[in-house]
Enzyme design. Sequence first.
Site, PDB file in Angstrom:
ATOM      1  N   ARG A 134       0.806  -1.224   0.000  1.00  0.00           N
ATOM      2  CA  ARG A 134       0.000   0.000   0.000  1.00  0.00           C
ATOM      3  C   ARG A 134       0.836   1.270   0.000  1.00  0.00           C
ATOM      4  O   ARG A 134       0.310   2.364  -0.253  1.00  0.00           O
ATOM      5  CB  ARG A 134      -1.000  -0.042   1.154  1.00  0.00           C
ATOM      6  CG  ARG A 134      -2.131  -1.059   0.902  1.00  0.00           C
ATOM      7  CD  ARG A 134      -3.102  -1.142   2.042  1.00  0.00           C
ATOM      8  NE  ARG A 134      -2.571  -1.802   3.209  1.00  0.00           N
ATOM      9  CZ  ARG A 134      -2.600  -3.120   3.411  1.00  0.00           C
ATOM     10  NH1 ARG A 134      -3.127  -3.916   2.497  1.00  0.00           N
ATOM     11  NH2 ARG A 134      -2.107  -3.645   4.499  1.00  0.00           N
ATOM     12  N   GLU A 171       6.555 -12.517  13.410  1.00  0.00           N
ATOM     13  CA  GLU A 171       6.159 -13.208  14.634  1.00  0.00           C
ATOM     14  C   GLU A 171       6.645 -14.653  14.611  1.00  0.00           C
ATOM     15  O   GLU A 171       7.108 -15.185  15.617  1.00  0.00           O
ATOM     16  CB  GLU A 171       4.634 -13.166  14.780  1.00  0.00           C
ATOM     17  CG  GLU A 171       4.143 -13.751  16.088  1.00  0.00           C
ATOM     18  CD  GLU A 171       2.631 -13.640  16.246  1.00  0.00           C
ATOM     19  OE1 GLU A 171       2.121 -14.071  17.290  1.00  0.00           O
ATOM     20  OE2 GLU A 171       1.976 -13.115  15.318  1.00  0.00           O
TER      21      GLU A 171
END
Length: 249
Positions: A134, A171
Amino acid sequence: MQSSRLLLCSSQSLFGPAVTTTLPPCLRFPPHSIAIASSTSSPIRLRPLRSTTSSSSSSQVPVMASKDSLVQDPRIAGISSAIRIIPDFPKPGIMFQDITTLLLDPKAFKDTIDLFVERYRDQNISVVAGVEARGFIFGPPIALAIGAKFVPMRKPKKLPGEVISEEYSLEYGTDKIEMHVGAVQPGERALVIDDLIATGGTLNAAIKLLERVGVNVVECACVIELPELKGREKLGGRSLFVLVEGEGA
Protein backbone atom coordinates in the site's frame (compact mmCIF):
# COMPACT_ATOMS: atom_id res chain seq x y z
CA MET A 1 -15.39 -1.48 19.76
CA GLN A 2 -14.51 0.14 16.49
CA SER A 3 -12.82 3.47 16.80
CA SER A 4 -10.04 5.63 15.49
CA ARG A 5 -8.19 8.53 17.03
CA LEU A 6 -7.11 11.49 15.00
CA LEU A 7 -3.81 13.26 15.32
CA LEU A 8 -3.30 16.94 14.82
CA CYS A 9 -1.61 18.05 11.68
CA SER A 10 1.61 20.00 12.31
CA SER A 11 3.57 22.32 11.83
CA GLN A 12 4.37 25.97 11.57
CA SER A 13 8.03 25.30 10.95
CA LEU A 14 7.35 22.88 8.10
CA PHE A 15 4.17 24.21 6.53
CA GLY A 16 5.17 27.85 6.95
CA PRO A 17 3.27 30.77 8.44
CA ALA A 18 1.06 31.12 5.37
CA VAL A 19 -0.80 27.96 6.34
CA THR A 20 -1.22 28.71 10.01
CA THR A 21 -2.39 32.25 9.42
CA THR A 22 -5.12 31.18 7.00
CA LEU A 23 -6.89 29.02 9.58
CA PRO A 24 -9.96 30.88 10.92
CA PRO A 25 -10.27 31.20 14.69
CA CYS A 26 -13.01 28.56 14.80
CA LEU A 27 -10.48 25.90 13.69
CA ARG A 28 -7.74 26.80 16.17
CA PHE A 29 -8.51 24.29 18.88
CA PRO A 30 -6.61 24.08 22.18
CA PRO A 31 -3.86 21.41 22.31
CA HIS A 32 -5.79 18.73 24.18
CA SER A 33 -8.06 15.83 23.28
CA ILE A 34 -11.45 16.78 21.87
CA ALA A 35 -14.24 14.27 21.30
CA ILE A 36 -16.24 14.70 18.12
CA ALA A 37 -19.00 12.66 16.58
CA SER A 38 -18.04 9.86 14.22
CA SER A 39 -19.79 7.37 12.03
CA THR A 40 -18.65 4.53 14.32
CA SER A 41 -20.02 3.68 17.74
CA SER A 42 -17.03 5.26 19.50
CA PRO A 43 -15.97 8.91 19.46
CA ILE A 44 -13.04 10.12 17.41
CA ARG A 45 -10.32 11.80 19.43
CA LEU A 46 -8.35 14.74 18.13
CA ARG A 47 -4.87 14.58 19.59
CA PRO A 48 -1.56 16.35 19.01
CA LEU A 49 0.21 15.04 15.94
CA ARG A 50 3.10 12.78 16.84
CA SER A 51 6.22 13.27 14.80
CA THR A 52 9.11 12.03 16.89
CA THR A 53 12.83 12.19 16.40
CA SER A 54 15.44 11.00 18.86
CA SER A 55 18.53 12.98 19.74
CA SER A 56 20.60 10.54 17.71
CA SER A 57 18.89 11.54 14.46
CA SER A 58 18.03 15.15 15.18
CA SER A 59 21.39 16.36 13.92
CA GLN A 60 20.63 14.88 10.50
CA VAL A 61 17.19 16.43 10.09
CA PRO A 62 16.96 19.51 12.33
CA VAL A 63 13.79 20.79 10.70
CA MET A 64 11.93 17.55 11.34
CA ALA A 65 13.15 17.44 14.95
CA SER A 66 11.92 20.92 15.85
CA LYS A 67 8.88 21.32 18.10
CA ASP A 68 5.79 21.85 16.04
CA SER A 69 2.99 24.29 16.79
CA LEU A 70 -0.25 22.51 17.58
CA VAL A 71 -2.60 23.29 14.73
CA GLN A 72 -5.87 21.50 14.07
CA ASP A 73 -6.54 20.74 10.43
CA PRO A 74 -10.17 20.02 9.48
CA ARG A 75 -9.04 17.59 6.77
CA ILE A 76 -7.91 15.05 9.37
CA ALA A 77 -11.46 14.27 10.52
CA GLY A 78 -12.53 13.44 6.98
CA ILE A 79 -9.54 11.16 6.49
CA SER A 80 -10.23 9.23 9.67
CA SER A 81 -13.94 8.82 8.99
CA ALA A 82 -13.16 7.46 5.51
CA ILE A 83 -11.11 4.56 6.92
CA ARG A 84 -13.19 1.45 7.52
CA ILE A 85 -12.42 -0.84 10.47
CA ILE A 86 -13.12 -4.54 9.95
CA PRO A 87 -13.07 -6.75 13.06
CA ASP A 88 -11.39 -10.18 13.12
CA PHE A 89 -9.60 -9.80 9.79
CA PRO A 90 -7.39 -11.46 8.66
CA LYS A 91 -7.68 -13.47 11.87
CA PRO A 92 -9.64 -13.27 15.14
CA GLY A 93 -8.65 -10.40 17.39
CA ILE A 94 -7.38 -8.13 14.62
CA MET A 95 -9.14 -4.82 13.95
CA PHE A 96 -8.18 -4.32 10.31
CA GLN A 97 -7.70 -0.72 9.16
CA ASP A 98 -9.11 -0.77 5.62
CA ILE A 99 -7.86 2.14 3.51
CA THR A 100 -9.75 1.01 0.38
CA THR A 101 -12.73 3.07 1.56
CA LEU A 102 -10.43 6.10 1.84
CA LEU A 103 -9.49 5.59 -1.81
CA LEU A 104 -13.19 5.60 -2.74
CA ASP A 105 -13.52 9.11 -1.31
CA PRO A 106 -11.73 11.49 -3.72
CA LYS A 107 -11.67 14.39 -1.26
CA ALA A 108 -10.31 12.34 1.65
CA PHE A 109 -7.74 10.68 -0.62
CA LYS A 110 -6.61 14.04 -2.01
CA ASP A 111 -6.46 15.55 1.48
CA THR A 112 -4.23 12.67 2.60
CA ILE A 113 -1.79 13.24 -0.25
CA ASP A 114 -1.91 17.02 0.21
CA LEU A 115 -1.00 16.81 3.90
CA PHE A 116 2.11 14.77 3.09
CA VAL A 117 3.04 17.02 0.17
CA GLU A 118 2.72 20.14 2.32
CA ARG A 119 5.09 18.61 4.85
CA TYR A 120 7.78 17.43 2.44
CA ARG A 121 7.64 19.85 -0.49
CA ASP A 122 10.52 22.01 0.73
CA GLN A 123 12.68 19.31 2.34
CA ASN A 124 14.97 18.63 -0.65
CA ILE A 125 13.79 15.01 -0.80
CA SER A 126 14.89 13.24 -3.98
CA VAL A 127 13.58 9.73 -3.17
CA VAL A 128 10.17 8.54 -2.04
CA ALA A 129 10.52 4.87 -1.12
CA GLY A 130 7.19 3.06 -0.98
CA VAL A 131 6.83 -0.16 1.01
CA GLU A 132 4.87 -2.95 -0.67
CA ALA A 133 2.06 -2.96 -1.16
CA ARG A 134 0.00 0.00 0.00
CA GLY A 135 3.01 2.28 0.05
CA PHE A 136 2.71 2.04 -3.74
CA ILE A 137 -0.66 3.81 -3.51
CA PHE A 138 0.46 6.85 -1.53
CA GLY A 139 4.08 7.11 -2.59
CA PRO A 140 3.87 7.92 -6.33
CA PRO A 141 1.53 10.95 -6.09
CA ILE A 142 3.65 12.36 -3.27
CA ALA A 143 6.82 11.83 -5.30
CA LEU A 144 5.36 13.54 -8.37
CA ALA A 145 4.14 16.51 -6.35
CA ILE A 146 7.49 17.16 -4.63
CA GLY A 147 9.64 16.42 -7.67
CA ALA A 148 11.18 13.20 -6.37
CA LYS A 149 11.60 9.75 -7.89
CA PHE A 150 9.58 6.81 -6.59
CA VAL A 151 11.45 3.69 -5.54
CA PRO A 152 9.41 0.53 -4.84
CA MET A 153 10.53 -1.56 -1.86
CA ARG A 154 9.30 -5.02 -2.75
CA LYS A 155 8.89 -8.50 -1.35
CA PRO A 156 11.40 -11.16 -2.48
CA LYS A 157 11.49 -12.24 -6.14
CA LYS A 158 9.20 -9.44 -7.34
CA LEU A 159 11.82 -7.19 -8.96
CA PRO A 160 13.32 -8.34 -12.27
CA GLY A 161 16.77 -6.77 -12.03
CA GLU A 162 19.69 -7.12 -9.65
CA VAL A 163 18.52 -6.42 -6.11
CA ILE A 164 19.80 -5.59 -2.66
CA SER A 165 17.81 -7.01 0.25
CA GLU A 166 17.30 -6.62 3.98
CA GLU A 167 15.93 -9.35 6.23
CA TYR A 168 13.58 -8.65 9.12
CA SER A 169 11.81 -10.72 11.78
CA LEU A 170 8.17 -11.76 11.78
CA GLU A 171 6.16 -13.21 14.63
CA TYR A 172 7.06 -16.64 13.26
CA GLY A 173 10.12 -16.65 11.01
CA THR A 174 11.66 -13.97 8.82
CA ASP A 175 11.00 -12.09 5.59
CA LYS A 176 12.93 -9.77 3.27
CA ILE A 177 12.42 -6.47 1.53
CA GLU A 178 14.27 -5.67 -1.70
CA MET A 179 15.02 -2.82 -4.09
CA HIS A 180 16.88 -2.58 -7.37
CA VAL A 181 20.60 -1.96 -7.28
CA GLY A 182 21.27 1.57 -8.55
CA ALA A 183 17.77 2.84 -7.80
CA VAL A 184 19.20 5.29 -5.26
CA GLN A 185 22.57 7.01 -4.88
CA PRO A 186 24.69 7.79 -1.82
CA GLY A 187 23.83 11.14 -0.30
CA GLU A 188 20.24 11.27 -1.55
CA ARG A 189 17.51 12.29 0.89
CA ALA A 190 14.65 9.82 1.18
CA LEU A 191 11.15 9.62 2.58
CA VAL A 192 9.85 6.13 3.42
CA ILE A 193 6.08 5.81 3.01
CA ASP A 194 3.55 3.13 3.93
CA ASP A 195 -0.13 3.13 4.78
CA LEU A 196 0.25 1.84 8.33
CA ILE A 197 2.85 1.17 11.01
CA ALA A 198 2.09 -1.76 13.31
CA THR A 199 5.11 -3.60 14.75
CA GLY A 200 7.54 -1.52 12.66
CA GLY A 201 9.58 -4.41 11.27
CA THR A 202 9.02 -3.65 7.59
CA LEU A 203 9.68 0.09 7.93
CA ASN A 204 12.83 -0.58 9.91
CA ALA A 205 14.08 -2.95 7.21
CA ALA A 206 13.38 -0.32 4.53
CA ILE A 207 15.37 2.26 6.51
CA LYS A 208 18.31 -0.10 6.95
CA LEU A 209 18.28 -1.02 3.27
CA LEU A 210 18.44 2.63 2.19
CA GLU A 211 21.07 3.55 4.75
CA ARG A 212 23.29 0.65 3.68
CA VAL A 213 23.79 2.35 0.32
CA GLY A 214 24.42 5.77 1.82
CA VAL A 215 20.96 7.34 1.62
CA ASN A 216 19.85 9.79 4.31
CA VAL A 217 16.39 8.77 5.49
CA VAL A 218 14.73 12.06 6.40
CA GLU A 219 11.55 10.59 7.84
CA CYS A 220 9.03 7.75 7.70
CA ALA A 221 5.41 8.64 7.01
CA CYS A 222 2.24 6.59 7.44
CA VAL A 223 -1.45 7.32 7.23
CA ILE A 224 -2.23 5.17 10.29
CA GLU A 225 -0.35 4.11 13.41
CA LEU A 226 -1.33 1.33 15.82
CA PRO A 227 0.46 2.64 18.93
CA GLU A 228 -0.34 -0.41 21.08
CA LEU A 229 2.08 -2.43 18.95
CA LYS A 230 4.94 0.00 19.66
CA GLY A 231 6.27 0.06 16.12
CA ARG A 232 8.03 3.39 16.73
CA GLU A 233 10.42 1.66 19.07
CA LYS A 234 11.80 -0.43 16.21
CA LEU A 235 12.72 2.58 14.09
CA GLY A 236 15.91 3.29 16.01
CA GLY A 237 14.91 6.85 16.84
CA ARG A 238 14.13 7.89 13.27
CA SER A 239 11.37 10.44 12.87
CA LEU A 240 7.87 9.14 12.16
CA PHE A 241 4.95 11.24 10.89
CA VAL A 242 1.40 9.86 11.03
CA LEU A 243 -2.07 11.29 10.43
CA VAL A 244 -4.46 8.89 12.17
CA GLU A 245 -4.00 6.78 15.27
CA GLY A 246 -5.94 3.49 15.21
CA GLU A 247 -7.03 1.21 18.03
CA GLY A 248 -7.92 -2.38 18.54
CA ALA A 249 -5.11 -4.23 16.76
